[in-house]
Design an enzyme around this catalytic site. Structure first.
Site, PDB file in Angstrom:
ATOM      1  N   TRP A 129      -4.409   7.996  -2.972  1.00  0.00           N
ATOM      2  CA  TRP A 129      -5.158   6.788  -3.341  1.00  0.00           C
ATOM      3  C   TRP A 129      -6.544   7.134  -3.856  1.00  0.00           C
ATOM      4  O   TRP A 129      -7.033   6.528  -4.816  1.00  0.00           O
ATOM      5  CB  TRP A 129      -5.205   5.797  -2.170  1.00  0.00           C
ATOM      6  CG  TRP A 129      -3.813   5.397  -1.767  1.00  0.00           C
ATOM      7  CD1 TRP A 129      -3.200   5.632  -0.580  1.00  0.00           C
ATOM      8  CD2 TRP A 129      -2.831   4.721  -2.583  1.00  0.00           C
ATOM      9  NE1 TRP A 129      -1.914   5.155  -0.598  1.00  0.00           N
ATOM     10  CE2 TRP A 129      -1.664   4.588  -1.808  1.00  0.00           C
ATOM     11  CE3 TRP A 129      -2.834   4.217  -3.884  1.00  0.00           C
ATOM     12  CZ2 TRP A 129      -0.504   3.978  -2.296  1.00  0.00           C
ATOM     13  CZ3 TRP A 129      -1.681   3.597  -4.376  1.00  0.00           C
ATOM     14  CH2 TRP A 129      -0.534   3.490  -3.585  1.00  0.00           C
ATOM     15  N   ASP A 151     -12.539   2.361   0.335  1.00  0.00           N
ATOM     16  CA  ASP A 151     -11.201   1.762   0.305  1.00  0.00           C
ATOM     17  C   ASP A 151     -10.686   1.771   1.742  1.00  0.00           C
ATOM     18  O   ASP A 151     -10.354   2.817   2.287  1.00  0.00           O
ATOM     19  CB  ASP A 151     -10.290   2.600  -0.613  1.00  0.00           C
ATOM     20  CG  ASP A 151      -8.840   2.125  -0.604  1.00  0.00           C
ATOM     21  OD1 ASP A 151      -8.521   1.155   0.119  1.00  0.00           O
ATOM     22  OD2 ASP A 151      -8.020   2.733  -1.319  1.00  0.00           O
ATOM     23  N   LYS A 197      -1.569  -4.791   4.744  1.00  0.00           N
ATOM     24  CA  LYS A 197      -1.405  -3.976   5.950  1.00  0.00           C
ATOM     25  C   LYS A 197      -1.896  -4.760   7.169  1.00  0.00           C
ATOM     26  O   LYS A 197      -1.109  -5.206   7.970  1.00  0.00           O
ATOM     27  CB  LYS A 197      -2.154  -2.639   5.840  1.00  0.00           C
ATOM     28  CG  LYS A 197      -1.351  -1.606   5.036  1.00  0.00           C
ATOM     29  CD  LYS A 197      -1.828  -1.413   3.734  1.00  0.00           C
ATOM     30  CE  LYS A 197      -1.527  -0.230   2.936  1.00  0.00           C
ATOM     31  NZ  LYS A 197      -0.254  -0.107   2.307  1.00  0.00           N
TER      32      LYS A 197
HETATM   33  N1  PLP Z   1      -5.435   2.315  -1.127  1.00  0.00           N
HETATM   34  C1  PLP Z   1      -4.753   2.619  -0.014  1.00  0.00           C
HETATM   35  C2  PLP Z   1      -5.442   3.375   1.087  1.00  0.00           C
HETATM   36  C3  PLP Z   1      -3.421   2.241   0.119  1.00  0.00           C
HETATM   37  O1  PLP Z   1      -2.736   2.545   1.231  1.00  0.00           O
HETATM   38  C4  PLP Z   1      -2.792   1.528  -0.937  1.00  0.00           C
HETATM   39  C5  PLP Z   1      -1.386   1.113  -0.837  1.00  0.00           C
HETATM   40  O2  PLP Z   1      -0.669   1.427   0.084  1.00  0.00           O
HETATM   41  C6  PLP Z   1      -3.539   1.257  -2.082  1.00  0.00           C
HETATM   42  C7  PLP Z   1      -4.858   1.646  -2.137  1.00  0.00           C
HETATM   43  C8  PLP Z   1      -2.941   0.534  -3.249  1.00  0.00           C
HETATM   44  O3  PLP Z   1      -2.819  -0.811  -2.930  1.00  0.00           O
HETATM   45  P1  PLP Z   1      -2.150  -1.878  -3.905  1.00  0.00           P
HETATM   46  O4  PLP Z   1      -0.698  -1.614  -3.902  1.00  0.00           O
HETATM   47  O5  PLP Z   1      -2.543  -3.187  -3.271  1.00  0.00           O
HETATM   48  O6  PLP Z   1      -2.746  -1.720  -5.248  1.00  0.00           O
END
Ligand code: PLP
Length: 354
Positions: free
Chosen positions: A100, A167, A191
């Site tokens: 991520w 994030d 989550k």
């Molecule tokens: N950041 C983290 C830490 C994540 O765990 C996730 C998805 O699991 C994301 C970003 C991406 O999220 P999204 O699918 O809402 O774009």
């Protein structure tokens, strides 16, 4: 019987939240109208989004400190670029702790110079880098508090004079910390809050207005702040369900309470991973996540047997991410302790019969 749901996301939500949310889809406010067929500008929904925004700030201890909460669309992935669009003038610093962070870096590179202060890519992101320097001439520093895929979690955050962006998609509202260290926090709802479809952004207003570029309205934090998070039609169901989860958490005793439950759950599972000779933890012990525990079988030949056993024990969502393999038990706020016990029982039974 409801499954023990260890899914990494979308994932388990409190049963009472699911019940209230589903009732509202049929009849919201006893008005013979569904939540998803009323105007988002009607007072009942305005009350919902206002409550969700204020509960988010209250639970994080960020009321009256210059922060505002927004419920945006586009997922946490949209924040990878929105952060840079709104805040990156020339240069930004990123800590790379997993897929991520990597994706956030890729998007930000479109807007300026990137300094990767440290990376744990050398060991497939199984640890959190501890020693690094954040340049003082960057527009901001970005990190990921919990690495959903690899099961690592930042236990402390650096001291820096530049704005800090985080994030927190996979551990927001799960543990106590000084959230006022951060100037912008974002988290996809799916989550610890609600269904996919909305992303919470908590932002300190004074960090805006410093970039020279023009920002399209839908990607401009200031536009959403000016319109109280209602520049366009918000994802009403996702916002309502998030509000219900935040209410549920507040009624339980807030982050202070849930942190203790989360610590019990992760201690129970990690102690079994460490005790049971059939299993091995993936993440460095000091960086283990309280939300996502990653582990493998010491003997791959046991996989078919183990998979059959946990599935028969009413357990869901235990397979690891394809980039790590093995298993991942996600223990978000709504997962009860007895679900972790059910998994530990299966692990012990495997040991007994092997
Ligand atoms: N950041 C983290 C830490 C994540 O765990 C996730 C998805 O699991 C994301 C970003 C991406 O999220 P999204 O699918 O809402 O774009």
């Amino acid at each position: 019987m409801k499954k023990h749901n260890f899914s990494a996301g979308p994932c388990i939500l409190p049963e009472e939240v699911l019940k209230k949310a589903s009732e509202a889809v049929i009849d919201f406010n006893n008005d013979n109208l569904s939540l998803i067929e009323i105007s988002h500008r009607s007072q009942p929904f305005v009350d919902v989004i206002e409550k969700a925004r204020s509960l988010a700030l209250e639970l994080l201890g960020l009321e009256n400190k210059g922060y505002k909460a927004l419920f945006l669309q586009g997922g946490a992935s949209m924040q990878f670029l929105m952060v840079a669009y709104n805040l990156l003038n020339k240069k930004a610093a990123y800590l790379n702790t997993g897929t991520w962070s990597d994706k956030a870096i890729k998007e930000a590179k479109l807007f300026g110079e990137l300094v990767e202060v440290a990376s744990s890519k050398d060991k497939n992101f199984s640890y959190i880098p501890k020693t690094y320097e954040i340049p003082t001439d960057v527009d901001y520093f970005h990190c990921t508090s919990n690495n959903t895929i690899y099961g690592t979690q930042m236990k402390s955050f650096p001291e820096t004079s530049v704005p800090m962006i985080c994030d927190m998609s996979s551990d927001i509202f799960s543990r106590q910390m000084d959230f006022s260290k951060f100037d912008l926090i974002y988290a996809g709802a799916q989550k610890n809050m609600g269904p996919a479809g909305t992303t919470l952004v908590v932002i300190k207003e004074d960090i805006l207005g410093k970039v020279e570029r023009q920002i399209p309205s839908m990607l401009n934090y200031q536009v959403f702040l000016d319109k109280e998070s209602m520049f366009n039609t918000p994802p009403v169901f996702a916002v309502y369900t998030s509000m219900l989860t935040l209410e549920w958490l507040k009624d339980l005793g807030g982050i202070e309470f849930i942190e203790k439950v989360n610590e019990k759950k992760s201690a129970l599972l990690y102690s079994e991973i460490d005790r049971n000779p059939l299993f091995k933890g993936v993440a460095a012990i000091e960086d283990r996540s309280n939300m996502n525990a990653t582990f493998t079988l010491a003997d791959k030949n046991l996989q078919t047997k183990f998979d059959k056993m946990w599935q028969e024990a009413n357990i869901n969502g235990l397979s690891g991410h394809r980039s790590v393999g093995g298993y991942r038990a996600s223990m978000y706020n709504a997962l009860p302790l007895y679900s972790v016990q059910a998994l530990v029982d299966v692990m012990q039974e495997l040991e007994r019969i092997s």
